[in-house]
Design a protein around this motif. Structure first.
Motif, PDB file in Angstrom:
ATOM      1  N   TRP A  25       0.823  -1.215   0.000  1.00  0.00           N
ATOM      2  CA  TRP A  25       0.000   0.000   0.000  1.00  0.00           C
ATOM      3  C   TRP A  25       0.856   1.263   0.000  1.00  0.00           C
ATOM      4  CZ3 TRP A  25      -4.404   2.067  -1.158  1.00  0.00           C
ATOM      5  CH2 TRP A  25      -4.802   3.285  -0.594  1.00  0.00           C
ATOM      6  N   ARG A  26       1.839   1.324   0.893  1.00  0.00           N
ATOM      7  CA  ARG A  26       2.646   2.548   0.987  1.00  0.00           C
ATOM      8  C   ARG A  26       3.384   2.800  -0.327  1.00  0.00           C
ATOM      9  NH1 ARG A  26       7.187  -0.541   4.605  1.00  0.00           N
ATOM     10  NH2 ARG A  26       8.779  -0.610   2.973  1.00  0.00           N
ATOM     11  N   GLU A  27       3.855   1.726  -0.976  1.00  0.00           N
ATOM     12  CA  GLU A  27       4.605   1.894  -2.225  1.00  0.00           C
ATOM     13  C   GLU A  27       3.678   2.211  -3.394  1.00  0.00           C
ATOM     14  OE1 GLU A  27       7.107  -1.541  -2.618  1.00  0.00           O
ATOM     15  OE2 GLU A  27       8.415  -0.930  -0.947  1.00  0.00           O
ATOM     16  N   GLU A  28       2.466   1.656  -3.385  1.00  0.00           N
ATOM     17  CA  GLU A  28       1.496   1.988  -4.431  1.00  0.00           C
ATOM     18  C   GLU A  28       1.100   3.459  -4.344  1.00  0.00           C
ATOM     19  OE1 GLU A  28      -1.292   1.759  -7.553  1.00  0.00           O
ATOM     20  OE2 GLU A  28       0.429   0.503  -6.986  1.00  0.00           O
ATOM     21  N   VAL A  29       0.844   3.942  -3.141  1.00  0.00           N
ATOM     22  CA  VAL A  29       0.515   5.355  -2.952  1.00  0.00           C
ATOM     23  C   VAL A  29       1.668   6.241  -3.408  1.00  0.00           C
ATOM     24  CG1 VAL A  29       0.087   7.129  -1.197  1.00  0.00           C
ATOM     25  CG2 VAL A  29      -1.120   4.947  -1.082  1.00  0.00           C
ATOM     26  N   ALA A  30       2.889   5.825  -3.120  1.00  0.00           N
ATOM     27  CA  ALA A  30       4.061   6.609  -3.515  1.00  0.00           C
ATOM     28  C   ALA A  30       4.229   6.672  -5.034  1.00  0.00           C
ATOM     29  CB  ALA A  30       5.318   6.023  -2.875  1.00  0.00           C
ATOM     30  N   ARG A  31       3.753   5.631  -5.718  1.00  0.00           N
ATOM     31  CA  ARG A  31       3.835   5.637  -7.189  1.00  0.00           C
ATOM     32  C   ARG A  31       2.721   6.466  -7.821  1.00  0.00           C
ATOM     33  NH1 ARG A  31       5.271   0.144  -6.420  1.00  0.00           N
ATOM     34  NH2 ARG A  31       3.079  -0.470  -6.640  1.00  0.00           N
ATOM     35  N   THR A  32       1.495   6.251  -7.356  1.00  0.00           N
ATOM     36  CA  THR A  32       0.346   6.896  -7.991  1.00  0.00           C
ATOM     37  C   THR A  32       0.167   8.339  -7.541  1.00  0.00           C
ATOM     38  OG1 THR A  32      -1.135   6.014  -6.288  1.00  0.00           O
ATOM     39  CG2 THR A  32      -0.823   4.689  -8.267  1.00  0.00           C
TER      40      THR A  32
END
Length: 237
Positions: A25-32
């Motif tokens: 989740w934290r990495e997906e948010v950081a990408r999008t």
């Protein structure tokens, strides 16, 4: 006093990948990202505590916000909850400035450190009990390192309260049985199990938008808890 121990702990926290759901989740948010922060490079990692290693007062929240601490890399930075907290800390003389928007904005805390029982931004701001328990050893280690100087703690919200009590017990304080119930304004004395380093624990409603927008937690209510805790910790002017 070994002040480098906390810096080493913070670096280890920032490298943690123990909870697959939170990592994803934290990495997906950081990408999008969010459109308003499209030009930011998100932190996208666990967010360590923030404040001096000889803090006398500790503030314990819940977890970093997806577009707050997960973006900036500093606890309670970059979102409206953080705006409320840092304004109150400034008002009672515990912070050098009333706002904090990024990790390099010059903010200093005076005798107080801010941390949380869960160091990764969780989906819907709701860590699972398993994620809370997996993250607890970081808080226990942080408390042990702060123990020589720590004299008071303010816990924001019931989730943080439930997570903090067993951590304080593991770190060497005597938590009453049955465990104290969370409420705004609650004050509990914790005695050191093997020494004179007692600590006063204060409950405070969380600085979430749900609480601050509805008036459940007003700026004066927050300042009152922080001021009392600071006085107890020996931080008053």
């Amino acid at each position: 006093m070994d002040t480098s121990g906390l810096a080493r702990l913070d670096r280890r926290v920032a490298d943690c990948r123990a909870c697959p759901r939170l990592v994803a989740w934290r990495e997906e948010v950081a990408r999008t990202k969010r459109a308003a922060f499209a030009d930011w490079t998100y932190w996208g990692r666990p967010v360590p505590g923030f404040g001096p290693p000889d803090a006398r007062l500790l503030i314990i929240g819940l977890a970093p916000a997806a577009h707050g601490g997960n973006r900036t890399g500093r606890m309670f930075t970059g979102d409206r909850s953080g705006d409320v907290l840092y304004q109150a800390l400034y008002d009672v003389g515990l912070a050098s400035q009333p706002t904090s928007v990024r990790a390099d904005d010059g903010l200093e805390l005076y005798g107080v450190r801010v941390t949380s029982p869960v160091h990764c931004a969780p989906p819907a701001n709701k860590p699972t009990p398993g994620e809370r328990d997996t993250c607890r050893p970081w808080l226990v280690q942080e408390l042990r390192l702060l123990r020589p100087t720590l004299r008071a703690a303010v816990v924001l919200g019931a989730f943080g309260w439930q997570a903090a009590l067993p951590a304080f017990a593991e770190a060497g304080w005597n938590v009453p049985r049955p465990r104290p119930v969370f409420a705004h304004g609650t004050r509990v004395a914790l005695d050191g199990l093997d020494g004179p380093d007692s600590l006063d624990l204060f409950g405070c409603f969380h600085v979430s938008q749900r609480n601050t927008f509805t008036g459940r937690l007003t700026p004066e209510m927050l300042r009152e808890v922080l001021r009392t805790a600071a006085d107890t910790a020996g931080l008053s002017d």
